[in-house]
Write a protein that holds these residues in place. Structure first.
Motif, PDB file in Angstrom:
ATOM      1  N   VAL A  25      22.561  45.710  35.817  1.00 21.79           N
ATOM      2  CA  VAL A  25      22.928  45.268  37.196  1.00 21.79           C
ATOM      3  C   VAL A  25      24.480  45.442  37.414  1.00 21.79           C
ATOM      4  CG1 VAL A  25      23.039  43.110  38.660  1.00 21.79           C
ATOM      5  CG2 VAL A  25      21.078  43.121  37.116  1.00 21.79           C
ATOM      6  N   LEU A  26      24.681  46.055  38.446  1.00 21.50           N
ATOM      7  CA  LEU A  26      26.115  46.249  38.880  1.00 21.50           C
ATOM      8  C   LEU A  26      26.462  45.491  40.102  1.00 21.50           C
ATOM      9  CD1 LEU A  26      28.571  47.903  38.747  1.00 21.50           C
ATOM     10  CD2 LEU A  26      27.762  49.846  40.239  1.00 21.50           C
ATOM     11  N   TYR A  27      27.454  44.504  40.251  1.00 21.41           N
ATOM     12  CA  TYR A  27      27.685  43.704  41.185  1.00 21.41           C
ATOM     13  C   TYR A  27      29.198  44.316  41.852  1.00 21.41           C
ATOM     14  CZ  TYR A  27      28.112  39.530  43.938  1.00 21.41           C
ATOM     15  OH  TYR A  27      28.289  38.415  44.968  1.00 21.41           O
ATOM     16  N   VAL A  28      29.090  44.874  43.130  1.00 18.07           N
ATOM     17  CA  VAL A  28      30.225  45.392  43.619  1.00 18.07           C
ATOM     18  C   VAL A  28      30.781  44.374  44.660  1.00 18.07           C
ATOM     19  CG1 VAL A  28      31.184  47.237  44.998  1.00 18.07           C
ATOM     20  CG2 VAL A  28      29.247  47.731  43.240  1.00 18.07           C
ATOM     21  N   SER A  29      31.879  44.056  44.374  1.00 20.12           N
ATOM     22  CA  SER A  29      32.581  43.031  45.592  1.00 20.12           C
ATOM     23  C   SER A  29      33.827  43.531  46.173  1.00 20.12           C
ATOM     24  CB  SER A  29      32.835  41.809  44.558  1.00 20.12           C
ATOM     25  OG  SER A  29      33.537  40.902  45.463  1.00 20.12           O
ATOM     26  N   GLY A  30      33.880  43.585  47.527  1.00 22.30           N
ATOM     27  CA  GLY A  30      34.976  43.927  48.070  1.00 22.30           C
ATOM     28  C   GLY A  30      35.791  42.817  48.596  1.00 22.30           C
ATOM     29  N   GLU A  31      35.289  41.479  48.387  1.00 27.34           N
ATOM     30  CA  GLU A  31      35.917  40.435  49.007  1.00 27.34           C
ATOM     31  C   GLU A  31      36.404  39.596  47.767  1.00 27.34           C
ATOM     32  OE1 GLU A  31      33.171  38.216  51.153  1.00 27.34           O
ATOM     33  OE2 GLU A  31      33.188  39.849  52.823  1.00 27.34           O
ATOM     34  N   GLU A  32      36.066  39.790  46.643  1.00 27.50           N
ATOM     35  CA  GLU A  32      36.649  38.721  45.534  1.00 27.50           C
ATOM     36  C   GLU A  32      36.807  39.614  44.329  1.00 27.50           C
ATOM     37  OE1 GLU A  32      34.320  34.664  45.619  1.00 27.50           O
ATOM     38  OE2 GLU A  32      32.929  36.274  45.532  1.00 27.50           O
ATOM     39  N   SER A  33      37.861  39.227  43.786  1.00 22.72           N
ATOM     40  CA  SER A  33      38.295  39.532  42.316  1.00 22.72           C
ATOM     41  C   SER A  33      37.318  39.311  41.363  1.00 22.72           C
ATOM     42  CB  SER A  33      39.826  39.372  41.847  1.00 22.72           C
ATOM     43  OG  SER A  33      39.613  37.937  41.738  1.00 22.72           O
ATOM     44  N   ALA A  34      37.268  40.156  40.154  1.00 20.58           N
ATOM     45  CA  ALA A  34      36.455  39.907  39.095  1.00 20.58           C
ATOM     46  C   ALA A  34      36.685  38.480  38.323  1.00 20.58           C
ATOM     47  CB  ALA A  34      36.717  40.793  37.888  1.00 20.58           C
ATOM     48  N   ASN A  35      37.777  38.091  38.492  1.00 21.83           N
ATOM     49  CA  ASN A  35      38.469  36.714  38.124  1.00 21.83           C
ATOM     50  C   ASN A  35      37.658  35.410  38.786  1.00 21.83           C
ATOM     51  OD1 ASN A  35      39.786  34.714  36.431  1.00 21.83           O
ATOM     52  ND2 ASN A  35      40.962  34.460  38.076  1.00 21.83           N
ATOM     53  N   GLN A  36      37.628  35.857  40.323  1.00 24.08           N
ATOM     54  CA  GLN A  36      36.986  34.673  40.986  1.00 24.08           C
ATOM     55  C   GLN A  36      35.429  34.683  40.813  1.00 24.08           C
ATOM     56  OE1 GLN A  36      38.623  36.620  44.689  1.00 24.08           O
ATOM     57  NE2 GLN A  36      39.690  34.553  45.080  1.00 24.08           N
ATOM     58  N   ILE A  37      34.924  35.656  40.861  1.00 23.24           N
ATOM     59  CA  ILE A  37      33.353  35.790  40.543  1.00 23.24           C
ATOM     60  C   ILE A  37      33.191  35.293  38.955  1.00 23.24           C
ATOM     61  CG2 ILE A  37      31.532  37.265  40.153  1.00 23.24           C
ATOM     62  CD1 ILE A  37      32.798  39.284  41.991  1.00 23.24           C
ATOM     63  N   LYS A  38      34.013  35.207  38.047  1.00 21.95           N
ATOM     64  CA  LYS A  38      33.771  34.824  36.589  1.00 21.95           C
ATOM     65  C   LYS A  38      33.957  33.241  36.872  1.00 21.95           C
ATOM     66  CE  LYS A  38      33.425  34.820  32.053  1.00 21.95           C
ATOM     67  NZ  LYS A  38      33.654  33.539  31.826  1.00 21.95           N
ATOM     68  N   LEU A  39      34.703  32.797  37.347  1.00 20.46           N
ATOM     69  CA  LEU A  39      35.194  31.369  37.565  1.00 20.46           C
ATOM     70  C   LEU A  39      33.724  30.691  38.457  1.00 20.46           C
ATOM     71  CD1 LEU A  39      38.775  31.150  38.613  1.00 20.46           C
ATOM     72  CD2 LEU A  39      37.780  30.448  36.518  1.00 20.46           C
ATOM     73  N   ARG A  40      33.244  31.528  39.337  1.00 20.96           N
ATOM     74  CA  ARG A  40      32.108  30.839  40.150  1.00 20.96           C
ATOM     75  C   ARG A  40      30.913  30.860  39.257  1.00 20.96           C
ATOM     76  NH1 ARG A  40      30.366  34.039  45.107  1.00 20.96           N
ATOM     77  NH2 ARG A  40      32.037  33.212  45.909  1.00 20.96           N
ATOM     78  N   ALA A  41      30.735  31.723  38.449  1.00 21.70           N
ATOM     79  CA  ALA A  41      29.731  32.019  37.410  1.00 21.70           C
ATOM     80  C   ALA A  41      29.777  31.026  36.415  1.00 21.70           C
ATOM     81  CB  ALA A  41      29.794  33.353  36.852  1.00 21.70           C
ATOM     82  N   ASP A  42      30.928  30.555  35.890  1.00 18.11           N
ATOM     83  CA  ASP A  42      31.190  29.731  35.005  1.00 18.11           C
ATOM     84  C   ASP A  42      30.630  28.346  35.508  1.00 18.11           C
ATOM     85  OD1 ASP A  42      32.177  31.233  32.967  1.00 18.11           O
ATOM     86  OD2 ASP A  42      34.074  30.993  33.306  1.00 18.11           O
ATOM     87  N   ARG A  43      31.266  28.134  36.751  1.00 20.84           N
ATOM     88  CA  ARG A  43      30.684  26.732  37.484  1.00 20.84           C
ATOM     89  C   ARG A  43      29.267  26.615  37.447  1.00 20.84           C
ATOM     90  NH1 ARG A  43      29.897  25.971  42.940  1.00 20.84           N
ATOM     91  NH2 ARG A  43      30.678  28.025  43.574  1.00 20.84           N
TER      92      ARG A  43
END
Length: 458
Positions: A123-141
């Motif tokens: 799976v490849l998740y391409v984000s144009g609105e959030e950084s990788a750090n923001q996505i990682k924090l949400r995944a942890d939550r």
């Protein structure tokens, strides 16, 4: 030699003009034209075979009976509600567009689904609105940290294409389509031309490389997906993620599906750990009904292939102004006005000096004609201040002459009402069959509004 071609395109309808116009002659919208420039390259008369020809092996017209149709197995997710909306699961190589209001939970839904699929697929998740750090924090939550999903914060489509060719993923998520930029175009990111070209490129990726692509799209203040309307025509499936910001429940609604039934819905509840599916929506819509209340009627509505019991509430009060006020929520305003006129003319209810407020509880939108009879009975109950029995429900379309017209899939509606515990259901007379009397619920046929009023509110 390459030539620079300039044109002006209407953002609303896609009309093309050689010069700027203040008002679109096609759709009548004002100030919607934007400038587009593109480089036109000279092409040779005979080019190399396209990737699609190489993939299918067809480079000339053939008879349809000679084409070998290979049915691909759908990919099931752990969320049965999502599988239902998609028509039974994810079709490999499909292009799915998901739209919804800001903060409704589109990215959360995609993150949960892709985290699960990454255990078996690439799976490849391409984000144009959030950084990788923001996505990682949400995944942890959300408790999704342990997965092999690849994150790629990028907006340049050329770089995204290179990564897809290198990684060769099974699933690609674009979050969101309005932030992606095609460098070959001079127009601004998020413009109609950019959205159209990026979607076209993603469609080629999905079809030629058999990669399933999920695209997240923003919506306008009118509730439509931002960008040209052709965006919805190009993709295979269009899903709208809807819900009230004051409620925890979300509805995933399919408005187009090339691989299943349209108008299918799936229900989710937003909790601290993300989205959880709701397997029994009827119980959600009915669990807060007050006993001995007037102006309330239950309808068995059909959303796609799923029958759902919903409560319609009406409040009729004398108006304090010169003109009576009508307000609706979840019910078509024009349809409500038509039913009020029918009630006044055929049901002998004086409603022209009454304010009428109508709502479908739970944030659901009821658009099918089969809800007409329940709307009429709720209005009459509030006007006469008489309670409808809490074990009664209604199905039927109302005509202008006051007749109750037949509806489709009456068997599924009656089964759902009986399963939920209702004792009586009022249906159109022309839907009545002898086999309907043995379904564990009393089925009462009605042919007109006066007859229904007499049977329920006499």
């Amino acid at each position: 030699m390459a030539k620079i071609k300039t044109k002006y395109k209407c953002h609303s309808c896609g009309y093309i003009s050689a010069s700027y116009l203040g008002r679109c002659p096609n759709c009548g919208a004002w100030n919607q034209f934007e400038k587009e420039t593109e480089t036109v390259q000279a092409h040779s008369a005979k080019g190399s075979p396209s990737r699609l020809i190489k993939k299918t092996g067809i480079n000339e017209p053939v008879k349809i009976e000679a084409v070998k149709a290979e049915k691909e197995e759908r990919i099931q997710t752990s969320m049965g509600e999502l599988n239902r909306v998609l028509g039974g699961g994810i079709v490999p190589g499909s292009l799915v567009l998901i739209g919804g209001d800001p903060g409704i939970g589109k990215s959360t839904l995609m993150l949960q689904i892709m985290s699960e699929l990454s255990q078996k697929f690439k799976v490849l998740y391409v984000s144009g609105e959030e950084s990788a750090n923001q996505i990682k924090l949400r995944a942890d939550r959300l408790g999704l940290a342990a997965n092999d999903m690849l994150l790629y914060p990028e907006t340049d489509m050329e770089d995204i294409r290179q990564q897809i060719d290198t990684i060769k993923p099974d699933f690609v998520v674009i979050d969101s389509i309005q932030t992606m930029n095609e460098p070959s175009l001079d127009s601004m990111t998020g413009s109609a031309s950019q959205v159209r070209e990026v979607t076209s490129e993603l469609m080629k990726i999905a079809k030629m490389d058999a990669i399933t692509v999920f695209v997240i799209g923003h919506v306008t203040k009118e509730g439509a997906i931002a960008g040209p309307k052709i965006l919805e025509h190009m993709v295979d499936t269009v899903l709208y993620f809807e819900g009230d910001e004051h409620h925890a429940y979300r509805i995933l609604h399919s408005v187009k599906n090339r691989f299943g039934a349209a108008n299918e819905i799936g229900m989710f509840e937003m909790v601290n750990k993300g989205l959880q599916e709701v397997t029994n929506p009827s119980a959600i819509f009915l669990d807060e009904r007050l006993p001995n209340s007037t102006g309330s009627a239950i309808v068995v509505s059909l959303e796609g292939t799923r029958p759902i019991l919903a409560e319609i509430q009406a409040l009729v009060t004398p108006t304090a102004f010169g003109y009576a006020k009508r307000t609706t929520a979840g019910i078509d305003f024009n349809r409500a006005g038509l039913l009020l006129a029918v009630l006044e003319k055929r049901g002998n209810l004086m409603l022209q000096n009454q304010d009428v407020y109508l709502t479908a509880t739970g944030g659901i939108r009821l658009n099918e004609p089969a809800v007409d009879l329940a709307v009429v009975m709720a209005i009459a109950s509030s006007y006469k201040n008489q309670e409808i029995l809490p074990t009664d429900c209604f199905v039927g379309e109302v005509g202008l002459t006051g007749e109750v017209r037949r509806v489709n899939q009456i068997d599924a509606r009656i089964k759902e009402a009986a399963k939920t515990g209702f004792k009586r259901i009022f249906i159109p007379k022309h839907n009545m069959r002898s086999s309907l009397q043995n379904m564990g619920i009393e089925v009462i046929p009605v042919s007109s509004i006066p007859q229904a009023l007499k049977l329920v509110l006499a």
